[in-house]
Design an enzyme around this catalytic site. Structure first.
Site, PDB file in Angstrom:
ATOM      1  N   ASP A 178       0.879  -1.173   0.000  1.00  0.00           N
ATOM      2  CA  ASP A 178       0.000   0.000   0.000  1.00  0.00           C
ATOM      3  C   ASP A 178       0.917   1.224   0.000  1.00  0.00           C
ATOM      4  OD1 ASP A 178      -1.656   2.130   0.510  1.00  0.00           O
ATOM      5  OD2 ASP A 178      -2.658   1.222   2.234  1.00  0.00           O
TER       6      ASP A 178
ATOM      7  N   TYR B 258      -9.683  15.306  -6.384  1.00  0.00           N
ATOM      8  CA  TYR B 258      -8.913  14.517  -7.345  1.00  0.00           C
ATOM      9  C   TYR B 258      -8.060  15.421  -8.244  1.00  0.00           C
ATOM     10  CZ  TYR B 258      -8.122  11.448 -11.405  1.00  0.00           C
ATOM     11  OH  TYR B 258      -7.557  10.732 -12.445  1.00  0.00           O
TER      12      TYR B 258
ATOM     13  N   LYS C 124      -3.969  15.693  -8.520  1.00  0.00           N
ATOM     14  CA  LYS C 124      -3.291  15.472  -9.792  1.00  0.00           C
ATOM     15  C   LYS C 124      -2.551  16.731 -10.261  1.00  0.00           C
ATOM     16  CE  LYS C 124      -4.469  11.155 -10.534  1.00  0.00           C
ATOM     17  NZ  LYS C 124      -3.470  10.060 -10.589  1.00  0.00           N
TER      18      LYS C 124
END
Length: 244
Positions: free
Chosen positions: A65, A154, A158
């Site tokens: 992970d 998100y 990014k």
């Protein structure tokens, strides 16, 4: 022109599905020894391990992970034992759909941790393993360049990858290490490709090439950036969206 990565060691995070799986296949076919990591999907991991064995070469698929500092430390020990790293592809990540009004702090942290902080953990952990001339490629998103309603967390994460990578390009450039971002547009990750849905047809009509992208088309750009053909390319964000 074929690209030969024989003798190179590559790490692909989130390497068992979608774009990550295509990247693992592409690098392996180019001759690299690939380590792919995954978080929880044991079935997908077993499938990738079989596929890489069929391609041939020295490859491993390990559980890690990458949002966990402890897991990343173990992953880097594994890569160290395999001889260091010439290519790092940061592909692992998550997505979320919530407007800002709906967006909770926990959901914000979940996405930012997995999509941005995890890349910091992997690249920082890999610093001592990166060879001269190594390439770090991070999978971002074309949505970060234009915004996308319902995905502020998100697109923020990014977008952060772009600034992070540009700065690292300057920090690591004197060591000959290149750092770039690949920003895919709408990619159809169904395997095998199926009949396009109404939404896919609608999105395709907005793209200059009139179709969605495929994972291997993103992987080919990653391969270029990983190779010596891109030896003077760093700090760049390469959009792969078919002209959305």
């Amino acid at each position: 022109m074929s690209i030969d990565l024989t003798g190179k060691n590559a790490l692909v995070t989130g390497g068992t599905r979608g774009i990550g799986r295509a990247v693992a296949h592409t690098l392996a076919r180019a001759g690299a020894s690939v380590t792919a990591c995954y978080r929880s999907d044991e079935e997908a991991a077993a499938v990738l391990a079989r596929e890489l064995k069929e391609i041939g070469g020295d490859h491993t698929v390990v559980r890690a992970d990458v949002s966990s500092p402890e897991d990343v430390a173990q992953l880097m020990e594994h890569c160290h034992a395999r001889g260091g790293l010439d290519v790092v592809v940061n592909n692992a990540g998550v997505i979320g759909d919530q407007t800002l009004e709906e967006l909770t702090l926990d959901e914000w942290h979940r996405v930012v941790t997995n999509d941005l902080t995890a890349v910091y953990l992997v690249v920082r952990g890999a610093l001592g393993l990166l060879t001269e001339g190594a390439s770090v490629v991070t999978i971002g998103s074309a949505a970060a360049l234009r915004g996308l309603p319902g995905r502020s967390h998100y697109t923020a994460a990014k977008s952060g990858l772009i600034g992070f990578s540009r700065t690292l390009a300057k920090e690591l450039g004197p060591k000959g290490i290149r750092v770039n971002v690949v920003a895919p547009g709408v990619i159809d990750t169904d395997e095998p490709p199926g009949q396009p849905s109404e939404q896919q047809r609608r999105l395709g009509s907005l793209i200059a090439l009139r179709r969605l992208g495929r994972p291997d088309e993103v992987a080919d750009v990653v391969l270029f950036l990983a190779s010596d053909l891109a030896r003077y390319v760093t700090g760049e964000t390469v959009t792969v969206d078919g002209g959305f």
